[in-house]
Write an enzyme that holds these catalytic residues in place. Structure first.
Site, short mmCIF file in Angstrom:
data_model
loop_
_atom_site.label_atom_id
_atom_site.label_comp_id
_atom_site.label_asym_id
_atom_site.label_seq_id
_atom_site.Cartn_x
_atom_site.Cartn_y
_atom_site.Cartn_z
N ALA A 16 0.82 -1.21 0.00
CA ALA A 16 0.00 0.00 0.00
C ALA A 16 0.86 1.26 0.00
CB ALA A 16 -0.92 -0.01 1.23
N ARG A 22 -1.52 8.15 -11.94
CA ARG A 22 -2.49 8.19 -13.04
C ARG A 22 -3.91 8.49 -12.59
NH1 ARG A 22 -1.24 2.83 -16.40
NH2 ARG A 22 -0.12 2.19 -14.52
N LYS A 29 -4.38 6.93 -4.16
CA LYS A 29 -5.21 6.04 -4.97
C LYS A 29 -5.97 5.05 -4.08
CE LYS A 29 -3.03 2.73 -7.15
NZ LYS A 29 -2.27 1.99 -8.19
N GLN A 79 7.73 2.00 3.63
CA GLN A 79 8.59 1.96 2.46
C GLN A 79 8.79 3.40 1.98
OE1 GLN A 79 7.09 0.06 -1.10
NE2 GLN A 79 9.14 -0.56 -1.78
N ASP A 109 -4.52 -2.04 -4.25
CA ASP A 109 -5.31 -1.58 -5.40
C ASP A 109 -5.89 -2.74 -6.21
OD1 ASP A 109 -2.97 -2.52 -6.48
OD2 ASP A 109 -2.51 -0.73 -7.65
N GLY A 146 3.78 -10.61 -16.79
CA GLY A 146 4.83 -11.60 -16.61
C GLY A 146 4.31 -12.98 -16.93
N TYR A 339 -39.90 10.82 1.91
CA TYR A 339 -38.63 10.65 2.62
C TYR A 339 -38.94 10.25 4.05
CZ TYR A 339 -34.63 11.51 5.52
OH TYR A 339 -33.62 11.34 6.45
N ASN A 350 -50.02 2.44 5.49
CA ASN A 350 -49.94 3.09 4.18
C ASN A 350 -49.42 4.51 4.39
OD1 ASN A 350 -50.96 2.90 1.13
ND2 ASN A 350 -51.37 4.97 1.91
N TYR A 360 -34.41 16.06 11.52
CA TYR A 360 -33.22 16.82 11.91
C TYR A 360 -33.61 18.22 12.32
CZ TYR A 360 -28.47 18.76 11.50
OH TYR A 360 -27.26 19.37 11.74
#
Length: 424
Positions: A16, A22, A29, A79, A109, A146, A339, A350, A360
């Site tokens: 990681a 890119r 990423k 690293q 990734d 590879g 909502y 119903n 809220y």
């Protein structure tokens, strides 16, 4: 974390530390999300699902972002210089020394490998007493990968990178995924012999395979059945591709379990969702994490069921309905344009068009409770906290701020007055 039922201790190392340039992003990423979960978090959860006794993340570039996501769910190695996959594993040697068992190498990734695939890899490595077991794949067009070089007996001799492969080797269709299961002690021994005498000046983990073969140590492979499992993310196009793959995988699983999904391309069902058989999901529906839906329900079209909803059997959640932290009882209907958040609704109710729970107050989320057999008229505002008993009726257009007792009708609207229009 699942219980480790292997014969040996299993530690997982997650790469990681990469830059991911890119992605063209100020963020690492690895903290970009698929279906609401960061890539690297998905890989950690994968390591947990396969029963890892210990998980180590090797972090580097933008490590603070990765560590903020993972917290104390893993241990860390660092690293600072990105000198190859072998070098990354070297940074985690302190967690390997003195231990016996298996170490699995994953990538932050590469987030959509199935746990069963990795369990097969580990079990084969243990059962066949292999010191290195690779996860490989077969591609009709293997360009860029590879190649797996096998001897006449089918044993893996080496991994040859594309740039180093001769014309005959380039025709080989079996490729290296980069995912491994190693014997801990022999991996440590081999890492001492890995060097950076190559054009990139890097330490390659693939060199470990050749070193082990030169020493007569048995190696093997598991060929992945579904090549999409080993897809990685390098840019946003690949991020979108993996999202599509995961969406289709999740939807297909629900359909195999007896759920009807009318249009899988427009239906987004997140992880950790349970749906009962004979439920129908109409197009353009989003169902997020930790949602439970019962049997014989009808969901959508164009509905949005957010986290932590529990919907019982024979419930209708119709078009343009949004639910959040809602419990719905058997047989209740919420047909359209509503909502409902932070509420409990009983059975056989119903909820009319345009109903809103005003949950809220600007500081806190408050709860609405609705009993059984309730009839909520159209265009009703339920201002929480508020409780409605069983068998209540709420008149259309009401704004309800006080509790309504069982069997009562609630009306809260201005009396209509008709006046003459003024003439010009």
């Amino acid at each position: 974390m699942e219980f480790n039922d292997y014969e040996e201790y299993v530690i997982t190392i997650i790469m990681a530390a990469g830059k991911g340039t890119r992605m063209n992003s100020a963020k690492s990423k690895l903290v970009h999300k698929i279906y609401g979960k960061e890539l690297v978090k998905r890989v950690v959860e994968l390591a947990q699902k396969i029963g890892s006794d210990e998980i180590v993340a090797v972090v580097g570039h933008l490590r603070e972002q990765v560590q903020e996501v993972l917290g104390d769910s893993v241990k860390y190695a660092y690293q600072d210089e990105l000198l190859g996959t072998g070098h990354a594993v070297m940074q985690a040697k302190k967690y390997l020394k003195g231990k016996k068992g298996k170490v699995v190498i994953l990538y932050g990734d590469v987030p959509i490998i199935r746990p069963e695939t990795l369990k097969n890899l580990i079990n084969k490595s243990i059962k066949n007493k292999e010191y290195a077991t690779l996860l490989t794949a077969k591609y009709e067009n293997p360009t860029g990968y590879g190649r797996i070089i096998r001897d006449e007996g089918g044993n893996i001799k080496a991994i040859v990178e594309e740039k180093d492969a001769d014309p005959l080797q380039k025709k080989i269709k079996e490729i290296n995924s980069g995912i491994y299961c190693f014997d801990i002690e022999e991996l440590l021994n081999a890492l001492e012999k890995v060097n950076n005498n190559n054009s990139q000046g890097e330490y390659y983990l693939t060199d470990v395979i050749k070193i082990m073969n030169d020493e007569g140590l048995k190696t093997g492979a598991v060929i992945v059945e579904d090549n999409t499992e080993i897809l990685g993310v390098n840019d946003r196009s690949q991020l979108e591709l993996l999202t599509r793959v995961l969406r289709m995988r999740i939807n297909s699983e629900h359909m195999r379990n007896g759920v009807t999904i009318e249009d899988s391309n427009s239906t987004y069902i997140y992880d950790d969702v349970e749906i009962g058989m004979d439920t129908v999901i109409h197009p353009n529906t989003i169902i997020k994490n930790n949602v439970i839906i019962g049997e014989n329900c009808e969901i959508g079209p164009n509905s949005y069921i957010r986290e932590n909803c529990n919907i019982a059997n024979k419930v209708k959640v119709g078009s343009f309905v949004e639910l959040k932290k809602v419990t719905v009882g058997d047989g209740t209907k919420i047909p359209h344009l509503s909502y409902l958040g932070d509420c409990e609704i009983g059975k056989n109710g119903n909820v009319g068009c345009g109903t809103i729970t005003c949950n809220y107050d600007g500081k806190n989320k408050n709860k609405t409770i609705i009993g059984d057999n309730a009839f909520i008229g159209s265009n009703v505002n339920l201002v929480a906290p508020v409780a409605l008993g069983d068998d209540v009726l709420i008149a259309a257009g009401s704004t309800i701020t006080d509790d309504v007792e069982t069997g009562k009708m609630g009306i809260a609207r201005e009396r209509q007055t008709n006046k003459d229009r003024k003439k010009k």
